[in-house]
Design an enzyme around this catalytic site. Sequence first.
Site, short mmCIF file in Angstrom:
data_model
loop_
_atom_site.label_atom_id
_atom_site.label_comp_id
_atom_site.label_asym_id
_atom_site.label_seq_id
_atom_site.Cartn_x
_atom_site.Cartn_y
_atom_site.Cartn_z
CB CYS A 353 -0.98 -0.02 1.17
SG CYS A 353 -2.40 1.08 0.94
CG HIS A 453 -3.81 -3.45 3.47
ND1 HIS A 453 -2.67 -3.03 4.10
CD2 HIS A 453 -4.38 -2.36 2.93
CE1 HIS A 453 -2.55 -1.71 3.95
NE2 HIS A 453 -3.58 -1.28 3.24
#
Length: 512
Positions: A353, A453
């Site tokens: 991310c 994630h």
Amino acid sequence: MLNNLDQEETYKMTDRKDSKLRPFMLGGTGSDVGKSIVATAFCRIFLQDGYRPAPFKAQNMALNSFITADGLEIGRAQAVQAEAAVVPCQTDMNPILLKPTGNKSSQLVLNGKVAGNQSAQSYFRKEGRSELRKAVNDAFDRLATNYNPIVMEGAGSIAEINLREVDLVNMSMAIHANAAVVLVADIDRGGVFASIYGTVMLMTPQERKHLKGVIINKFRGDIKLFESGIKIIEDLCKIPVLGVIPHYTDIHIEEEDSVTLETKSRLATEGKINIVVVLLKHLSNYTDFNVLERDPRVHLFYSNNTEEIKKADIILIPGTKNTISDLYEIRKNGVAQSIIKAHKNGVTVVGICGGYQMMGLEVCDTNQVEGEIKRFPGLNLLPVITELGDEKVTRQVEFNFLDQTQAHCKGYEIHMGTTSPTEEANDSPVNRKLDGTTDGYFLNEKCFGTYIHGILDNSSVIEYLLAPYSEKLNAEPLDIEAFKNQQYDKLAAHVRKHVDMELVYKILKETE
């Protein structure tokens, strides 16, 4: 997260409609007294006893979040509690999530969607409070129609009298729900008598009607020596001590937030694959690394010490709530240079991310989403450029990692911005999602980045990550689903052993 549908069959749940229980709130004498963990324990206990519990926290403040199946965002703690209860997580379990963006402001996530940024002063003002109060009350009411009992969690202290008029999460919520409230106190930090008695004395008569007992948490030593202390508390406060839960070190449940990260090991060790997670100032979703941390082949530690980073076999750059700010910080403190040098020396570097965004050539913030800096150079490890945006992407995803089509992986996305290869770079995705889109950039087996994630919760990805260091692999991989369920059951057994469950059920079956 575990597959709760499969787990439902394992526990052969039967909703005990014949035995409706009152909502059960764990309130605190303060922050970090263990409310979340105790709530997790009761979610599993009620499940084991044939009920269909669900967690609820009206307002949570955390950088650690999770994405529901319908692509909405809630606090990670409630997702963990739902996992322990073996129910699908939903936004009604945490209708308000505050994600700090600075010392005095937070991103407001309402019913799973971003509703803007607010300063503490504007959020806690009386004007407009009725709208938020209706949102949390409605969320609870919807949840209560489908689950029994609701395991509620307060926030901070339940006796913050300066915030009483604007309270959404503690006693005002308990009164709306007609909940039985149990006060959780942390004896390990000292002052347990004062914190319990002071909390009770600061409650209004109406609030005290809902207070049904006390649980003392994190006890060390011989509990028999505290029997006189229990009697003193009961005599002073006129409510029973339901249990004294000993401190433990052998049960591993996700923590609510990253307050403990800096106290974890920050040193490399011999005989295992050393993996360092770069300790960023605005680090978020550190639970991405929980599975690796429990893998017996791995020693995982958090650090922003340049010398320790150099000793790692694998460097993981985590997510962040402020990519440019953290990029600036790691350039200033020398961490960026350590990562770049380690990469040149053959160390694996993976970004997730915000960490993926940092690995590129540049992060652009034309619309000043994060601050005043409109563009900032990245680590120049991947030929990609990121443009930050106003729209937050939140969704669960299924994907194939690299060319491993035989094993579908699962994860979730929470990010604001898009990352694209430069015109000169080849298209080289890390993941191919089952919806036909792609994710991330793969430079080589020791350098890649992804927006997903939870990617490191998938065994095929972990095995690929560790493969270059096979000479160190002398232990079996971790079965994460079996491990998590074992930990939830151990936690439930620990709390059940030290809490008077017969009295708990008696309290929850009372109508008033």
